[in-house]
Design a protein around this motif. Structure first.
Motif, PDB file in Angstrom:
ATOM      1  N   VAL A  11       0.847  -1.192   0.000  1.00  0.00           N
ATOM      2  CA  VAL A  11       0.000   0.000   0.000  1.00  0.00           C
ATOM      3  C   VAL A  11       0.885   1.245   0.000  1.00  0.00           C
ATOM      4  O   VAL A  11       1.859   1.328   0.758  1.00  0.00           O
ATOM      5  N   PHE A  12       0.509   2.205  -0.830  1.00  0.00           N
ATOM      6  CA  PHE A  12       1.269   3.441  -0.983  1.00  0.00           C
ATOM      7  C   PHE A  12       0.332   4.645  -0.964  1.00  0.00           C
ATOM      8  O   PHE A  12      -0.808   4.545  -1.416  1.00  0.00           O
ATOM      9  N   ASP A  13       0.833   5.780  -0.503  1.00  0.00           N
ATOM     10  CA  ASP A  13       0.188   7.077  -0.698  1.00  0.00           C
ATOM     11  C   ASP A  13       1.141   7.889  -1.564  1.00  0.00           C
ATOM     12  O   ASP A  13       2.239   8.236  -1.124  1.00  0.00           O
ATOM     13  N   GLN A  14       0.737   8.137  -2.809  1.00  0.00           N
ATOM     14  CA  GLN A  14       1.604   8.808  -3.765  1.00  0.00           C
ATOM     15  C   GLN A  14       0.829   9.859  -4.545  1.00  0.00           C
ATOM     16  O   GLN A  14      -0.316   9.618  -4.937  1.00  0.00           O
ATOM     17  N   ASP A  15       1.457  10.990  -4.807  1.00  0.00           N
ATOM     18  CA  ASP A  15       0.808  12.052  -5.575  1.00  0.00           C
ATOM     19  C   ASP A  15       1.258  12.091  -7.034  1.00  0.00           C
ATOM     20  O   ASP A  15       0.554  12.609  -7.880  1.00  0.00           O
ATOM     21  N   ASN A  16       2.435  11.545  -7.325  1.00  0.00           N
ATOM     22  CA  ASN A  16       2.946  11.557  -8.694  1.00  0.00           C
ATOM     23  C   ASN A  16       2.636  10.204  -9.343  1.00  0.00           C
ATOM     24  O   ASN A  16       3.467   9.296  -9.347  1.00  0.00           O
ATOM     25  N   LEU A  17       1.432  10.078  -9.901  1.00  0.00           N
ATOM     26  CA  LEU A  17       0.951   8.796 -10.411  1.00  0.00           C
ATOM     27  C   LEU A  17       1.835   8.246 -11.524  1.00  0.00           C
ATOM     28  O   LEU A  17       2.189   7.067 -11.507  1.00  0.00           O
ATOM     29  N   ASP A  18       2.216   9.074 -12.493  1.00  0.00           N
ATOM     30  CA  ASP A  18       3.002   8.574 -13.627  1.00  0.00           C
ATOM     31  C   ASP A  18       4.333   7.986 -13.173  1.00  0.00           C
ATOM     32  O   ASP A  18       4.724   6.904 -13.618  1.00  0.00           O
ATOM     33  N   SER A  19       5.017   8.682 -12.303  1.00  0.00           N
ATOM     34  CA  SER A  19       6.303   8.195 -11.807  1.00  0.00           C
ATOM     35  C   SER A  19       6.116   6.918 -10.996  1.00  0.00           C
ATOM     36  O   SER A  19       6.879   5.960 -11.128  1.00  0.00           O
ATOM     37  N   TRP A  20       5.071   6.895 -10.151  1.00  0.00           N
ATOM     38  CA  TRP A  20       4.808   5.718  -9.334  1.00  0.00           C
ATOM     39  C   TRP A  20       4.476   4.510 -10.203  1.00  0.00           C
ATOM     40  O   TRP A  20       4.950   3.404  -9.962  1.00  0.00           O
ATOM     41  N   LEU A  21       3.637   4.701 -11.229  1.00  0.00           N
ATOM     42  CA  LEU A  21       3.286   3.596 -12.133  1.00  0.00           C
ATOM     43  C   LEU A  21       4.510   3.042 -12.846  1.00  0.00           C
ATOM     44  O   LEU A  21       4.623   1.835 -13.056  1.00  0.00           O
ATOM     45  N   GLY A  23       7.558   2.998 -11.604  1.00  0.00           N
ATOM     46  CA  GLY A  23       8.251   2.190 -10.601  1.00  0.00           C
ATOM     47  C   GLY A  23       7.558   0.865 -10.355  1.00  0.00           C
ATOM     48  O   GLY A  23       8.204  -0.169 -10.182  1.00  0.00           O
ATOM     49  N   ALA A  24       6.216   0.887 -10.342  1.00  0.00           N
ATOM     50  CA  ALA A  24       5.451  -0.349 -10.148  1.00  0.00           C
ATOM     51  C   ALA A  24       5.717  -1.323 -11.292  1.00  0.00           C
ATOM     52  O   ALA A  24       5.895  -2.523 -11.072  1.00  0.00           O
ATOM     53  N   LYS A  25       5.746  -0.802 -12.508  1.00  0.00           N
ATOM     54  CA  LYS A  25       5.996  -1.664 -13.663  1.00  0.00           C
ATOM     55  C   LYS A  25       7.377  -2.309 -13.580  1.00  0.00           C
ATOM     56  O   LYS A  25       7.527  -3.504 -13.841  1.00  0.00           O
ATOM     57  N   PHE A  80      11.584   0.858  -4.928  1.00  0.00           N
ATOM     58  CA  PHE A  80      10.159   1.152  -5.095  1.00  0.00           C
ATOM     59  C   PHE A  80       9.418   0.988  -3.765  1.00  0.00           C
ATOM     60  O   PHE A  80       8.542   1.774  -3.421  1.00  0.00           O
ATOM     61  N   LEU A  81       9.778  -0.036  -2.999  1.00  0.00           N
ATOM     62  CA  LEU A  81       9.107  -0.316  -1.730  1.00  0.00           C
ATOM     63  C   LEU A  81       9.486   0.662  -0.623  1.00  0.00           C
ATOM     64  O   LEU A  81       8.843   0.680   0.429  1.00  0.00           O
ATOM     65  N   ALA A  82      10.471   1.494  -0.851  1.00  0.00           N
ATOM     66  CA  ALA A  82      10.916   2.438   0.182  1.00  0.00           C
ATOM     67  C   ALA A  82       9.797   3.370   0.636  1.00  0.00           C
ATOM     68  O   ALA A  82       9.806   3.831   1.778  1.00  0.00           O
ATOM     69  N   ASN A  83       8.819   3.632  -0.210  1.00  0.00           N
ATOM     70  CA  ASN A  83       7.713   4.529   0.140  1.00  0.00           C
ATOM     71  C   ASN A  83       6.427   3.789   0.485  1.00  0.00           C
ATOM     72  O   ASN A  83       5.371   4.408   0.601  1.00  0.00           O
TER      73      ASN A  83
END
Length: 111
Positions: A11-21, A23-25, A80-83
């Protein structure tokens, strides 16, 4: 003893969706190459737009642990998991249902 699959829920709380996606990929691409990987999904809460999740399903807990402790995971998944939110993120499946069947599995924690 019949053990079920193993699920991780990050579970993450992130505001920068494109960057987070992105990292998820990268994280999922790294993990899907590992033995025991079954599938993964990325989700977003309709009630809290910055709440995001990654779920992965594994054949067993050992497969999951070996995958996330691999050298590739240390380079491509751990950053990626750091946040990730600091809460339990790994679960054994005790019951499962699909369109026609209901399955019950033993717990590995009971042994």
């Amino acid at each position: 003893m019949s053990l079920g699959p193993f699920v991780s829920l990050w579970v993450f709380d992130q505001d920068n969706l494109d960057s987070w996606l992105s990292g998820a990929k990268t994280a999922i691409n790294t993990l899907q190459a590992k033995a025991g990987f079954i599938d993964a999904q990325v989700g977003r809460s309709p009630d809290q737009a910055n709440r995001l999740i990654v779920t992965t399903k594994w054949a067993d807990v050992g497969s999951y642990r070996r995958a996330v402790s691999s050298t590739e995971a240390k380079m491509n998944v751990w950053p990626f998991l750091a946040n990730m939110k600091d809460e339990p993120s790994a679960f054994e499946v005790l019951q499962a249902a699909d369109g026609a069947n209901f399955s019950h599995y033993d717990s590995s924690l009971d042994s």
